[in-house]
Scaffold this active site. Structure first.
Site, PDB file in Angstrom:
ATOM      1  CG  ASN A 240      -1.764   1.214   1.343  1.00 11.65           C
ATOM      2  OD1 ASN A 240      -1.832   2.015   0.400  1.00 11.65           O
ATOM      3  ND2 ASN A 240      -2.434   1.383   2.467  1.00 11.65           N
TER       4      ASN A 240
ATOM      5  CE  LYS B  16      -0.363   3.422   4.696  1.00 13.83           C
ATOM      6  NZ  LYS B  16      -0.269   3.556   6.130  1.00 13.83           N
TER       7      LYS B  16
ATOM      8  CG  HIS C 101      -6.067   2.065   5.397  1.00 13.50           C
ATOM      9  ND1 HIS C 101      -5.610   3.015   6.269  1.00 13.50           N
ATOM     10  CD2 HIS C 101      -5.038   1.211   5.183  1.00 13.50           C
ATOM     11  CE1 HIS C 101      -4.334   2.750   6.557  1.00 13.50           C
ATOM     12  NE2 HIS C 101      -3.973   1.665   5.920  1.00 13.50           N
TER      13      HIS C 101
ATOM     14  CD  GLU D 220      -3.079   5.714   6.651  1.00 12.54           C
ATOM     15  OE1 GLU D 220      -3.147   5.721   5.410  1.00 12.54           O
ATOM     16  OE2 GLU D 220      -2.087   5.274   7.268  1.00 12.54           O
TER      17      GLU D 220
ATOM     18  CD  GLU E  40      -3.439  -2.115   7.703  1.00 10.75           C
ATOM     19  OE1 GLU E  40      -2.317  -2.320   7.239  1.00 10.75           O
ATOM     20  OE2 GLU E  40      -4.115  -1.127   7.419  1.00 10.75           O
TER      21      GLU E  40
ATOM     22  N   GLY F 138       2.419   2.934  10.751  1.00  6.36           N
ATOM     23  CA  GLY F 138       3.343   4.045  10.534  1.00  6.36           C
ATOM     24  C   GLY F 138       4.107   4.477  11.768  1.00  6.36           C
TER      25      GLY F 138
ATOM     26  CB  SER G  37       5.265  -1.068  12.274  1.00  4.02           C
ATOM     27  OG  SER G  37       4.816   0.261  12.486  1.00  4.02           O
TER      28      SER G  37
END
Ligand code: 13P
Length: 248
Positions: free
Chosen positions: A8, A10, A94, A96, A163, A169, A208
């Protein structure tokens, strides 16, 4: 069931960077990799990536997709349009997007259903925040997300990416024991709800993941792949992670 290792990207990479990355990746992977690979470029690079990846063992994925076929949705791209580009996987829910763009469980569910309607495999992301984990509510949150997204059943192939939000991140992944426990809970839930069909769903870990720790997650019995952000931006690093999934 071949593990699925996903990159991904992003909001990263220009057209030139996309081309350089994919050409390099195709140079270093074998003709028939032991794991399935999928790359999720930005929308701007999807068409180019699709052309480069055609006829290769690397699948094309989209980071998002709108459930409506077409219409007045400025700035959105539909699952229908993605299918037209040869997209095979789409990320739905996701964290985010849930957090920054306020996507609800219901909207995520609509995306999952639309992906199936257009022949695209959804990667449904689920995961708790640190606060929720500390409060002992991690499974409750994940179960709610699963229940909402799959309330109308399992009508096509599915991948679930666990996740934990706090691991994304941050450089601090989940403890493999916790990832395994969550994956086991997800699998039991799928089996209870969908019977035999629940066995075919691949469960990924994301948050991560790096070449140095990939084996700790990809070697777990209930985990069949990884959804990788930062460490997937370099083709060598991505392939090192994918190799960890291919080890018996
Ligand atoms: P990182 O690998 O950068 O933590 O991101 C994980 C992720 O969000 C993949 O979708």
């Amino acid at each position: 069931m071949k593990p699925l290792v996903a990159a991904n990207w992003k909001m990263h990479k220009t057209l030139k960077e996309t081309e350089d990355y994919l050409r390099r990746l195709l140079e270093i992977i074998p003709v028939d990799p032991p794991v399935e690979l999928v790359v999720f470029p930005s929308f701007t690079a999807l068409a180019l990536a699709g052309k480069i990846l055609e006829g290769t063992p690397v699948a094309l994925g989209a980071q998002n997709g709108h459930p409506q076929r077409e219409g007045a949705f400025t700035g959105e791209v539909s699952m229908h349009q993605l299918a037209d580009l040869g997209v095979r996987y789409v990320i739905c829910g996701h964290s985010e997007r849930r957090k920054i763009f306020g996507e609800s469980d219901e909207f995520v569910a609509a995306k999952v259903r639309a992906a199936w309607a257009y022949g695209i495999t959804p990667i449904l992301c689920v995961g708790e925040t640190l606060e929720e984990r500390r409060a002992g509510r991690a499974w409750e949150v994940v179960e709610r997300q699963l229940f909402a997204a799959l309330s109308e059943g399992l009508s096509g192939p599915l991948v679930i990416a666990y996740e934990p939000v706090w691991a994304i991140g941050t450089g601090v992944p989940a403890h493999p024991k916790d990832a395994q426990e969550m994956a086991q809970n997800i699998r039991s839930w799928l089996l209870r709800r969908f019977g035999e069909k629940g066995k075919e769903v691949r469960i990924q870990y994301g948050g991560s993941v790096k070449p140095e720790n990939a084996r700790e997650f990809l070697g777990l019995p209930e985990i069949q792949g990884a959804l990788v952000g930062g460490a997937s931006l370099d083709p060598e690093s991505f392939w090192r992670i994918a190799q960890a999934a291919g080890l018996e």
